[in-house]
Design an enzyme around this catalytic site. Structure first.
Site, short mmCIF file in Angstrom:
data_model
loop_
_atom_site.label_atom_id
_atom_site.label_comp_id
_atom_site.label_asym_id
_atom_site.label_seq_id
_atom_site.Cartn_x
_atom_site.Cartn_y
_atom_site.Cartn_z
N LYS A 1 -9.32 17.60 20.63
CA LYS A 1 -7.67 17.72 20.87
C LYS A 1 -6.39 19.35 20.42
O LYS A 1 -6.05 19.66 20.95
CB LYS A 1 -6.91 17.01 19.91
CG LYS A 1 -7.81 15.04 20.53
CD LYS A 1 -7.11 13.92 19.55
CE LYS A 1 -5.52 13.59 20.41
NZ LYS A 1 -5.14 13.14 21.46
N ASP B 1 12.13 -2.96 29.76
CA ASP B 1 12.26 -3.31 28.45
C ASP B 1 10.96 -3.45 27.35
O ASP B 1 10.40 -3.20 28.66
CB ASP B 1 13.06 -4.73 28.03
CG ASP B 1 13.85 -4.55 26.70
OD1 ASP B 1 12.74 -4.37 25.58
OD2 ASP B 1 14.86 -3.98 26.44
N THR C 1 -11.54 14.93 17.49
CA THR C 1 -10.45 15.81 16.97
C THR C 1 -10.48 17.36 17.16
O THR C 1 -9.44 18.00 17.68
CB THR C 1 -10.74 15.56 15.24
OG1 THR C 1 -10.12 14.56 15.03
CG2 THR C 1 -8.55 16.07 14.92
N SER D 1 1.28 16.54 21.96
CA SER D 1 0.89 16.24 23.25
C SER D 1 2.38 16.53 23.95
O SER D 1 1.98 16.58 25.55
CB SER D 1 -0.22 15.57 23.72
OG SER D 1 -0.78 15.11 23.07
N HIS E 1 5.34 4.94 -4.31
CA HIS E 1 5.06 5.91 -3.26
C HIS E 1 4.42 5.61 -2.01
O HIS E 1 4.58 6.25 -1.16
CB HIS E 1 5.20 6.96 -4.00
CG HIS E 1 4.99 8.51 -2.74
ND1 HIS E 1 6.03 8.94 -2.53
CD2 HIS E 1 4.03 8.95 -2.69
CE1 HIS E 1 5.15 9.84 -1.73
NE2 HIS E 1 4.50 9.97 -1.75
N TYR F 1 -5.72 6.68 10.84
CA TYR F 1 -5.45 7.24 12.32
C TYR F 1 -4.51 6.61 13.40
O TYR F 1 -4.10 6.71 14.59
CB TYR F 1 -7.03 6.92 13.33
CG TYR F 1 -7.71 7.99 12.74
CD1 TYR F 1 -7.49 9.43 13.19
CD2 TYR F 1 -8.99 7.69 11.98
CE1 TYR F 1 -8.86 9.85 12.86
CE2 TYR F 1 -9.67 8.26 11.22
CZ TYR F 1 -9.74 9.92 11.91
OH TYR F 1 -10.63 10.82 11.04
N ARG G 1 -6.34 12.71 -10.37
CA ARG G 1 -5.14 11.86 -9.69
C ARG G 1 -4.69 10.55 -10.11
O ARG G 1 -5.74 9.96 -10.68
CB ARG G 1 -5.16 11.90 -8.18
CG ARG G 1 -5.85 10.70 -7.94
CD ARG G 1 -6.56 10.44 -6.24
NE ARG G 1 -5.31 9.70 -5.56
CZ ARG G 1 -5.78 9.18 -4.85
NH1 ARG G 1 -6.85 8.99 -4.14
NH2 ARG G 1 -4.98 8.25 -3.67
N TRP H 1 -2.07 2.22 -4.67
CA TRP H 1 -1.69 1.62 -2.79
C TRP H 1 -3.06 1.23 -2.59
O TRP H 1 -3.02 0.17 -1.61
CB TRP H 1 -1.08 2.86 -1.75
CG TRP H 1 -1.97 3.95 -1.37
CD1 TRP H 1 -2.88 5.15 -1.79
CD2 TRP H 1 -2.62 3.68 -0.16
NE1 TRP H 1 -3.48 5.46 -0.49
CE2 TRP H 1 -3.65 3.90 0.61
CE3 TRP H 1 -2.05 2.24 0.97
CZ2 TRP H 1 -4.47 4.56 1.68
CZ3 TRP H 1 -3.04 2.83 2.51
CH2 TRP H 1 -4.30 3.60 2.53
N HIS I 1 -16.81 6.52 3.58
CA HIS I 1 -16.86 7.25 2.88
C HIS I 1 -15.35 7.89 1.71
O HIS I 1 -15.43 8.87 1.35
CB HIS I 1 -16.63 8.75 3.75
CG HIS I 1 -15.46 9.20 4.72
ND1 HIS I 1 -15.23 8.69 5.86
CD2 HIS I 1 -14.05 8.79 4.40
CE1 HIS I 1 -13.97 9.16 6.77
NE2 HIS I 1 -12.81 8.42 5.49
N HIS I 2 -14.92 6.72 2.01
CA HIS I 2 -13.77 6.89 1.20
C HIS I 2 -14.56 6.22 -0.57
O HIS I 2 -13.67 6.26 -1.62
CB HIS I 2 -12.30 5.36 0.60
CG HIS I 2 -12.22 6.04 2.31
ND1 HIS I 2 -11.12 6.90 2.22
CD2 HIS I 2 -11.91 5.87 3.80
CE1 HIS I 2 -10.16 7.50 3.39
NE2 HIS I 2 -11.01 6.52 4.23
N GLU J 1 -6.92 2.62 9.33
CA GLU J 1 -4.77 3.14 9.29
C GLU J 1 -4.88 4.10 9.80
O GLU J 1 -3.27 4.96 9.77
CB GLU J 1 -4.62 2.17 7.84
CG GLU J 1 -3.57 2.85 7.66
CD GLU J 1 -2.12 1.87 7.96
OE1 GLU J 1 -2.64 1.16 8.63
OE2 GLU J 1 -0.71 2.77 8.02
N HIS K 1 -9.28 2.93 7.07
CA HIS K 1 -9.72 4.44 7.53
C HIS K 1 -8.90 4.40 9.22
O HIS K 1 -8.48 5.19 9.67
CB HIS K 1 -11.33 4.80 7.32
CG HIS K 1 -11.13 6.33 8.03
ND1 HIS K 1 -11.41 7.42 7.18
CD2 HIS K 1 -11.11 6.99 8.94
CE1 HIS K 1 -11.09 8.12 7.88
NE2 HIS K 1 -11.10 7.87 9.01
N SER L 1 4.50 -7.57 10.63
CA SER L 1 5.38 -7.22 11.74
C SER L 1 4.77 -5.74 12.67
O SER L 1 4.80 -6.24 13.95
CB SER L 1 6.63 -6.52 10.72
OG SER L 1 7.11 -5.51 11.77
N SER L 2 3.48 -5.43 12.02
CA SER L 2 2.96 -4.29 12.61
C SER L 2 2.21 -5.24 13.93
O SER L 2 1.84 -4.57 14.58
CB SER L 2 2.03 -3.91 12.15
OG SER L 2 2.52 -3.09 10.89
#
Lengths: 195, 548
Positions: free
Chosen positions: B345, B120, B342, B282, B91, B271, B464, B156, B316-317, B269, B267, B183-184
């Site tokens: 924004k 293009d 943040t 925006s 998931h 953002y 979890r 994950w 921090h993870h 990722e 991390h 791909s990314s």
């Protein structure tokens, strides 16, 4: 920005340049991931965290703190290896600062010679820093022929700076099979698959 | 302007966004399946990205519903624990890499060339390859479920040493991550090159719509962080099969090292997912406030600051792995620092609305939902950044609630808003406004029913990734599961709305939202011709669009 053929080919050229540069950058970052491996090792050495497989330097002039007792409990496991592994004494009571030696027993019940490496862990976690090991079987790989058994020592001092709240410390060892690539003199020995 | 009229005469007034009457000498548009398989057209590829992403969203959604169905009651009712673990793993992987990221790449493909006045993307063929790598990767992830021993229930994040011991499904998963990463990276190189080299004359960087800015920054994040993930899973792979010991303690490695490498990617990722969402918001908020975006330049700088900070806060993870206190303090302070850009924004969006002539069509509703719920997710993130608090609620449902507020109510709501916003442009047809509003309110309510209660579960200590739980968590879990099924079903309404729009929507105007001022609205018809801006648009002195 792309009026006319000359401009189009110019755009194509600078685009291709940028493609090469960015691909190179991506490759460098792939390498950076690998560069974190030795950096992490150095960082851990420098800060003294994660020092599992080397002797600790015992604090000099440690006073034995006769005023209190700490109970040390021992635990032994193997991970997917046909070895039996157990401490000779389940627990000992010591004074902080006292030099102590305990023995562990190990036997290879399998049909082949195996190489194992013990990895220690401690509970409670914040007590780990106060276990100063001077000698341990976990500092080197153990090679056991089929049916071979041996007694192995751990020699340690519990740092007298251990917080008074910690009255029991558990030292746990788990033996892992050392993968073929890291074995010395194991080339000719057929390996029994860990299961 | 001449381009626009020229193109408009070749445009089509009906629903087929990709008519067949505009063949340029250098680029024939194939028909049938080959049009899609071999497409080098940024609009076609954007469309494929978006449909792929929605398909993956449904696949990942079904997995989420299996999780919630099992958690409806304490005890084990529906699935085996191994299968449950595999569901939580895939998931996460499918939603992150298969749904959210491709959705925003789809937006990028559709919009960036039109917004900067380019014909293009810079590398159309590589663009095609970037997309077509995704379906095989998705198939690998699905195929992993059927590998001997079932899917890899490793989470994950794919932490060692579990991954170095998992079954063959792990290898399929690792290859899938490799392919998704390639791909990314190719997609990002394409986006960076397009934005830096292909802008129409007069379209300076600081005149670009903010959406292009956010993608430029995101693409750099991707090029810098994706290869690190590729490295981490490659190390896992060689540990599994080729006798290396990166993460194997017995061979001198360290499993905690994996966490460092993973989160160095992980991390940024976060953002990579959030920043394009900021870009979409925006565009939407100024359009429905009928005011230019407040503080355009500060938005650009804030986004860049977030991107740079994202590389400096990874640990921090992993406050609970046993780091020295000084290290924990550093990561705590650095993490709380992110709240500043943040906040800039969020305040800019609010200031954009201040004294605006607001209307509340569906895209605006999703943008406001985003603003409210993303801020809430940001606040729980701030709570989690505080080390002593995090140590208490690490790996509990509080964390699950936190990241679903920023991923679902943040990124997903933004994507929904963006789709409603640009559907009239893309298809030339209007969606059903009433149904759109239903979709919004159902999603908003059911989202909160699902995830708000998970804060309480986490604070009460429910871990979890566990299929069973203690009895005192039963009520909140039942509520959460009901919400999840409601949320899931609401998304079928979204599918219906989109199909209805494409097949029988009313004809949309070229500038459907009069407050929208980027080039695709001001210079192109709805739908835009298959090849737009073949010659660059003439921009007035101010530039067609500027945030100020």
């Amino acid at each position: 920005m792309n009026q006319g053929g000359a401009n189009t080919s110019l755009i194509k050229r600078i685009n291709r340049q940028m493609l090469v540069r960015l691909s190179f950058f991506a490759l460098v970052m792939f390498g950076f991931g690998y560069a974190m491996v030795p950096y992490y090792k150095k960082f851990c050495e420098a800060t003294g965290i994660n020092n599992l497989l080397q002797p600790d330097r015992a604090a000099v002039n440690t006073q034995v703190d006769k005023s209190r007792w700490v109970t040390l409990e021992f635990d032994a496991n193997t991970h997917g290896m046909p070895w039996s592994f157990a401490p000779v004494q389940r627990s000992v009571r010591v004074h902080p600062g006292e030099m102590t030696q305990v023995e562990f027993e190990i036997k290879n019940n399998g049909a082949n010679t195996l190489v194992g490496q013990a990895i220690p862990s401690y509970g409670p976690k914040h007590g780990a820093a106060f276990v100063k090991k001077l000698e341990c079987f976990c500092f080197k790989q153990q090679v056991l022929a089929a049916g071979e058994s041996r007694q192995m020592p751990v020699q340690f001092v519990i740092d007298a700076a251990l917080p008074a709240s910690v009255t029991t410390l558990t030292m746990s060892y788990t033996f892992f099979e050392v993968p073929a690539a890291d074995k010395k003199n194991a080339a000719a020995v057929p390996l029994e698959k860990a299961g | 302007m001449s381009t626009a009229t020229h193109d408009a005469t070749h445009g089509h007034g009906h629903g087929d966004a990709h008519g067949h009457d505009h063949d340029h000498a250098h680029d024939h548009k194939p028909t049938g399946a080959m049009r899609w398989i071999g497409s080098t057209n940024h609009k076609d590829i954007g469309t494929m990205y978006l449909w792929f992403s929605f398909t993956m969203f449904l696949v990942g959604g079904v997995m989420a519903l299996i999780i919630r169905a099992e958690l409806f009651q304490p005890g084990l009712q529906i699935v085996k624990p191994e299968f449950f673990n595999s569901m939580t793993t895939y998931h996460g992987l499918i939603m992150v890499f298969g749904a959210i990221m491709p959705a925003f790449v789809g937006f990028a493909n559709w919009l960036i060339p039109m917004q900067i006045g380019a014909p293009d993307m810079a590398f159309p063929r590589m663009n095609n390859l970037s997309f077509w790598l995704l379906p095989p990767a998705a198939m690998l992830l699905v195929a992993a479920q059927f590998a001997p021993g079932g899917g890899a229930g490793v989470g994950w994040t794919m932490y060692a040493p579990l991954t170095t011991q998992a079954g063959p499904a792990m290898d399929l998963t690792i290859f899938a991550v490799h392919v998704l990463g390639m791909s990314s990276i190719m997609g990002s190189i394409n986006i960076i090159t397009t934005i830096l080299n292909m802008r129409a004359p007069g379209m300076t960087l600081m005149k670009m719509p903010l959406f292009c800015w956010t993608w430029l920054i995101t693409a750099y994040l991707l090029v810098a962080s994706m290869p690190v993930l590729a490295g981490a899973v490659t190390m896992t792979l060689t540990d599994r099969h080729f006798g290396t010991n990166f993460f194997n303690a017995a061979g001198g490695g360290d499993p905690v090292l994996y966490q460092h490498i993973f989160w160095f990617f992980g991390h940024p990722e976060v953002y990579i997912i959030a920043i394009p969402a900021f870009g979409v918001i925006s565009q939407i908020i100024p359009a429905f406030s009928r005011k230019p975006l407040f503080g355009y330049a500060s938005m650009v700088y804030a986004t860049a600051s977030i991107a740079i900070l994202s590389f400096l806060v990874w640990a921090h993870h992993m406050y609970t792995v046993g780091m020295p206190v000084e290290t924990q303090l550093y990561f705590m302070y650095a993490t709380t620092l992110i709240a500043i850009p943040t906040g800039v924004k969020v305040f800019n969006w609010v200031a954009t609305m201040w004294k605006g002539s607001l209307t509340f069509e569906t895209p605006m509703l999703f943008a406001l939902g985003f603003l409210f719920l993303f801020s809430l997710g940001g606040f729980t993130g701030l709570v989690l950044s505080i080390t002593p608090v995090d140590v208490q609620i690490h790996d509990t449902y509080y964390v699950v609630a936190h990241f679903h507020y920023v991923m679902v109510a943040g990124a997903l709501f933004s994507a929904f808003g963006g789709i409603y916003f640009w559907l009239p442009k893309w298809t030339g047809r209007m969606y059903d406004e009433t149904l759109g509003k239903w979709h919004f309110w159902l999603s908003l309510i059911f989202f909160n029913v699902t995830f708000f209660v998970q804060h309480f579960l986490g604070l009460a200590g429910m871990p979890r990734r566990v299929p069973d739980y203690a009895l005192q968590f039963a009520e909140f879990n039942a509520i959460s599961s009901v919400g999840a099924f409601g949320f899931g079903l609401s998304q079928l309404l979204f599918l219906y709305i989109v199909i209805k729009c494409i097949t029988s929507g009313e004809k949309a105007q070229d500038r459907q939202w009069e407050g929208a001022d980027s080039l695709e609205w001001t210079h192109l018809p709805s739908p835009p011709p298959y090849h737009s801006f073949v010659t660059p648009p003439a921009l007035d002195a101010k530039g067609a669009h500027a945030g100020h």
